[in-house]
Motif scaffolding. Structure first.
Motif, short mmCIF file in Angstrom:
data_model
loop_
_atom_site.label_atom_id
_atom_site.label_comp_id
_atom_site.label_asym_id
_atom_site.label_seq_id
_atom_site.Cartn_x
_atom_site.Cartn_y
_atom_site.Cartn_z
N VAL A 1 65.90 52.79 23.76
CA VAL A 1 64.68 52.49 23.25
C VAL A 1 64.89 52.81 21.66
N ARG A 2 64.97 50.61 21.49
CA ARG A 2 65.28 51.08 19.77
C ARG A 2 64.02 50.65 19.30
N GLU A 3 63.04 49.63 19.93
CA GLU A 3 61.42 49.47 19.75
C GLU A 3 60.70 49.72 21.30
N ILE A 4 59.52 49.35 20.08
CA ILE A 4 58.01 49.40 21.53
C ILE A 4 57.47 48.11 21.13
N HIS A 5 56.73 47.53 22.00
CA HIS A 5 55.63 46.57 21.84
C HIS A 5 53.98 47.39 21.69
N LEU A 6 53.51 46.67 21.05
CA LEU A 6 52.33 47.29 21.69
C LEU A 6 51.52 45.91 21.64
N SER A 7 50.32 45.70 22.76
CA SER A 7 49.57 44.40 22.46
C SER A 7 48.39 44.67 23.43
N GLY A 8 47.50 42.95 23.53
CA GLY A 8 46.70 43.16 24.51
C GLY A 8 47.13 42.32 26.05
N HIS A 9 46.06 42.80 26.75
CA HIS A 9 46.09 41.69 28.21
C HIS A 9 44.28 40.89 28.60
N SER A 10 44.93 40.03 28.99
CA SER A 10 43.57 39.83 30.05
C SER A 10 42.96 40.25 31.46
N GLU A 11 42.76 40.26 31.70
CA GLU A 11 42.27 40.60 33.11
C GLU A 11 41.45 39.55 34.52
N THR A 12 42.41 39.17 35.29
CA THR A 12 41.51 38.40 36.36
C THR A 12 42.14 38.87 37.48
N VAL A 13 42.02 37.70 39.27
CA VAL A 13 41.96 38.75 40.19
C VAL A 13 43.64 37.17 40.59
N ASP A 14 43.90 38.06 41.38
CA ASP A 14 44.40 37.06 42.66
C ASP A 14 44.03 36.62 43.85
N ASP A 15 44.30 36.10 44.67
CA ASP A 15 43.90 34.99 45.82
C ASP A 15 43.47 36.24 46.77
N LEU A 16 43.54 37.66 46.52
CA LEU A 16 43.08 38.34 47.69
C LEU A 16 42.17 39.39 46.75
N GLY A 17 41.90 39.12 45.77
CA GLY A 17 40.49 39.99 44.16
C GLY A 17 41.29 40.86 44.28
N ALA A 18 42.71 41.34 43.85
CA ALA A 18 43.20 42.32 43.82
C ALA A 18 43.70 42.25 42.40
N ALA A 19 43.58 43.39 41.17
CA ALA A 19 43.68 43.01 39.89
C ALA A 19 44.77 42.19 39.81
N LEU A 20 44.66 41.47 38.40
CA LEU A 20 46.03 40.61 37.93
C LEU A 20 45.98 40.72 36.65
N LEU A 21 46.63 41.57 35.93
CA LEU A 21 46.90 41.24 34.23
C LEU A 21 47.38 40.23 34.44
N ILE A 22 46.96 39.69 32.66
CA ILE A 22 47.50 38.54 31.91
C ILE A 22 48.17 38.89 30.84
N ASP A 23 49.60 39.34 30.10
CA ASP A 23 50.08 39.45 29.02
C ASP A 23 49.75 38.25 28.03
N SER A 24 48.24 38.40 27.54
CA SER A 24 47.54 37.33 26.81
C SER A 24 47.86 37.11 25.05
N HIS A 25 48.76 39.22 24.67
CA HIS A 25 48.80 39.14 23.27
C HIS A 25 47.12 38.70 22.86
N ASP A 26 46.18 38.97 22.78
CA ASP A 26 44.83 37.65 22.56
C ASP A 26 43.89 38.61 22.28
N THR A 27 43.92 40.47 22.57
CA THR A 27 42.66 40.86 22.24
C THR A 27 43.88 42.97 21.62
N PRO A 28 42.34 43.53 21.14
CA PRO A 28 42.91 44.74 20.64
C PRO A 28 44.61 45.25 21.72
N VAL A 29 44.93 46.39 21.56
CA VAL A 29 45.58 47.21 22.43
C VAL A 29 44.49 47.78 23.78
N LYS A 30 45.19 48.12 24.89
CA LYS A 30 43.66 48.86 25.08
C LYS A 30 44.00 50.07 25.95
#
Ligand SMILES: [Fe+2]
Lengths: 261, 284
Positions: free
Chosen positions: B202-231
């Protein structure tokens, strides 16, 4: 096997069909919403790329209408290059034939102006001609001058007041009812780092177009005068020098001239 | 081959709206990262800004359009454009994604997932070799944020990435937000993924934010949205990684709903504090 998987994955991104076979998730073998994330990303990112190239068109027709128009365009003309800086150059032509936008006759031309501005923004850098450059030229030789166009230069013409409409919706001019619906011409230039749209006086478009393709100042002025009786050379020269549309001047065939002299 | 050699400090994804702030109050930013495709015009403000930034900062050029995970040949024109850009700015690092974005010459503008098989591994290895041959530099390959899996996959992602690095000599860009997003989406433990990841390359690390939604069955589905602070769980994962491998170049990415410069700078400072603590611990 994987090439087929990729083909099916790509094909489904633009279709309103169930996701392709072969996809899965820890809790389901039909991950519709999961595949939908990719569908949504593709659609939103491509229409978003068009929004950022055509902010004024978006403002004129509103977000919802623009998005519908952009989605229709993306389906028929998806980008053929990862270079999205140039994606949508043909979007104005599409809009011109887009039935729901038919009543907004000036819209494609406003968008063509936005294309010209985008090109100017990314064009190569060059120092504009010194506004005093002509002062040093022997007045008898002015007619023989040939101008080098700035890489960012384009000359925009519309049968609609597209320049005024653009300027008002871009916040460059206050929004007021248009009194005159005549056509308009403008230079699109970027002498330094800011793209400028400079409205042209009568005959200015012909004059600058001929200069931009390397005709002499004398010939360009004559042609502009013949085409447009209101053409005024000194007004146009002032625009030319002030705008930064050209980078250099030289005399056409100076040797021949000296020979005759 | 020029090795990837970013400073082992915190960096920031450069956004043009921050340019004036960055110049007027220079802060110790370890490096800036830019998306290659935004700097492929001939001139104008993008190059003027990047040229100015480059005078005083280390630079990472991050491609988002090369489609390295495609089963089709790489776009040679695009690779040539990347070469021009790298030659012009001589970045400390060039990176791209384990993903594909072009198919049959249509550019889809998203980082799409691929099955992990011997066959896809061969293709990706060839592509990484080709990139490194043309650019004459070591590249970094980034782990993806994924939302689904492929029935035909036979290789674990961490093994797949390790094998690419082993065969090509490329480095890896570990995006810890992507790890957290993908692990959640596949009902796995992100710490297990990190434990299996080839951290030594590993020569570099990325840090970013994500958003939260759910899949067809209601299970957590996170989206790599880069639109929030790092969680918080992503910070925790980051501290684990840094604790294990010591300081490494760490970038805060914030691409949508971009905040004012001080907010982004503070995120980078938070990463820098974690790097500093790790450095002190190592020295002790
Ligand atoms: Fe990333």
């Amino acid at each position: 096997m994987s090439a087929a998987t990729q083909t099916a994955f790509a094909a489904g991104l633009f279709a309103a069909t169930p996701p392709p076979a072969g996809l899965t998730a820890w809790n389901s073998r039909a991950p519709e919403r999961r595949y939908g994330v990719y569908r949504n990303n593709v659609s939103a990112s491509l229409t978003g790329a068009l929004s950022s190239r055509f902010p004024v068109a978006e403002r004129i027709v509103g977000l919802e209408f623009f998005r519908a128009m952009a989605q229709a365009f993306v389906l028929l003309h998806p980008p053929r290059s990862p270079l999205l800086l140039a994606y949508g150059d043909d979007f104005p032509d599409f809009v011109a034939a887009f039935e729901p936008a038919r009543d907004i006759a000036y819209l494609p031309d406003v968008m063509r102006l936005e294309v010209a501005r985008g090109r100017a923004y990314h064009a190569a850098d060059a120092a504009p001609l010194d506004p005093q450059a002509l002062a040093a030229v022997d007045p008898a030789r002015l007619g023989d001058l040939v101008f080098t166009p700035h890489p960012a230069l384009s000359i925009f013409s519309s049968p609609h007041p597209a320049v005024s409409i653009w300027a008002m919706n871009a916040g460059e001019r206050p929004l007021t009812p248009l009194e005159c619906w005549d056509g308009e011409d403008a230079l699109v230039v970027r002498p330094q780092m800011i793209v400028e749209v400079t409205p042209l006086p009568p005959g200015g478009a012909i004059f600058h177009r001929l200069l931009a393709v390397g005709e002499t100042l004398g010939l360009a002025a004559e042609a502009a005068m013949a085409a447009e009786e209101r053409f005024d050379l000194s007004t146009n020269l002032a625009v030319l020098l002030r705008s930064g549309a050209f980078t250099a001047i030289r005399e056409e065939n100076p040797d021949e001239h000296r020979h005759h002299a | 081959m020029i090795p990837s050699r970013l400073p082992r400090r915190a960096g920031v994804g450069f956004k043009p709206e921050h340019f004036a702030d960055i110049l007027s109050a220079p802060e110790p930013i370890g490096f800036f990262e830019v998306h290659a495709e935004n700097y492929m015009g001939a001139g104008g403000p993008p190059h003027a800004q990047l040229g100015k930034l480059r005078e005083d900062h280390a630079l990472s050029i991050h491609g988002v359009g090369l489609s390295i995970g495609s089963m089709q040949p790489l776009d040679r024109d695009h690779l040539a454009r990347l070469k021009v850009l790298c030659d012009r700015y001589q970045p400390e690092s060039f990176s791209e994604h384990l993903a594909w974005s072009t198919h049959d010459s249509v550019f889809l503008n998203d980082l799409l997932p691929l099955p992990y098989t011997e066959e896809t591994l061969t293709h990706v290895v060839e592509h990484v070799d080709q990139v490194q041959d043309v650019l004459k530099r070591q590249m970094l390959l980034e782990n993806p944020a994924t939302y689904l899996l492929f029935e035909e996959s036979t290789i674990e992602e961490t093994v797949f990435l390790a094998e690419i690095a082993r065969r090509t000599g490329c480095g890896l860009l570990l995006d810890v937000n992507n790890v957290f997003v993908a692990a959640t989406n596949h009902n796995l433990d992100a710490r297990d993924y990190i434990a299996r990841f080839p951290l030594e390359v590993v020569r570099e690390i990325h840090l970013s934010g994500h958003s939260e939604t759910v899949d067809d069955l209601g299970a957590a589905l996170l989206i790599d949205s880069h639109d929030t602070p790092v969680k918080d769980p992503v910070w925790a994962l980051y501290e684990t990684v840094i604790g294990r491998i010591g300081p490494v170049a760490s970038l805060v990415e914030w691409d949508n709903d971009v905040p004012a410069w001080p907010v982004l700078r503070d995120e980078a400072m938070a990463a820098q504090r974690i790097l500093d603590a790790a450095a002190r611990q190592r020295a002790a």
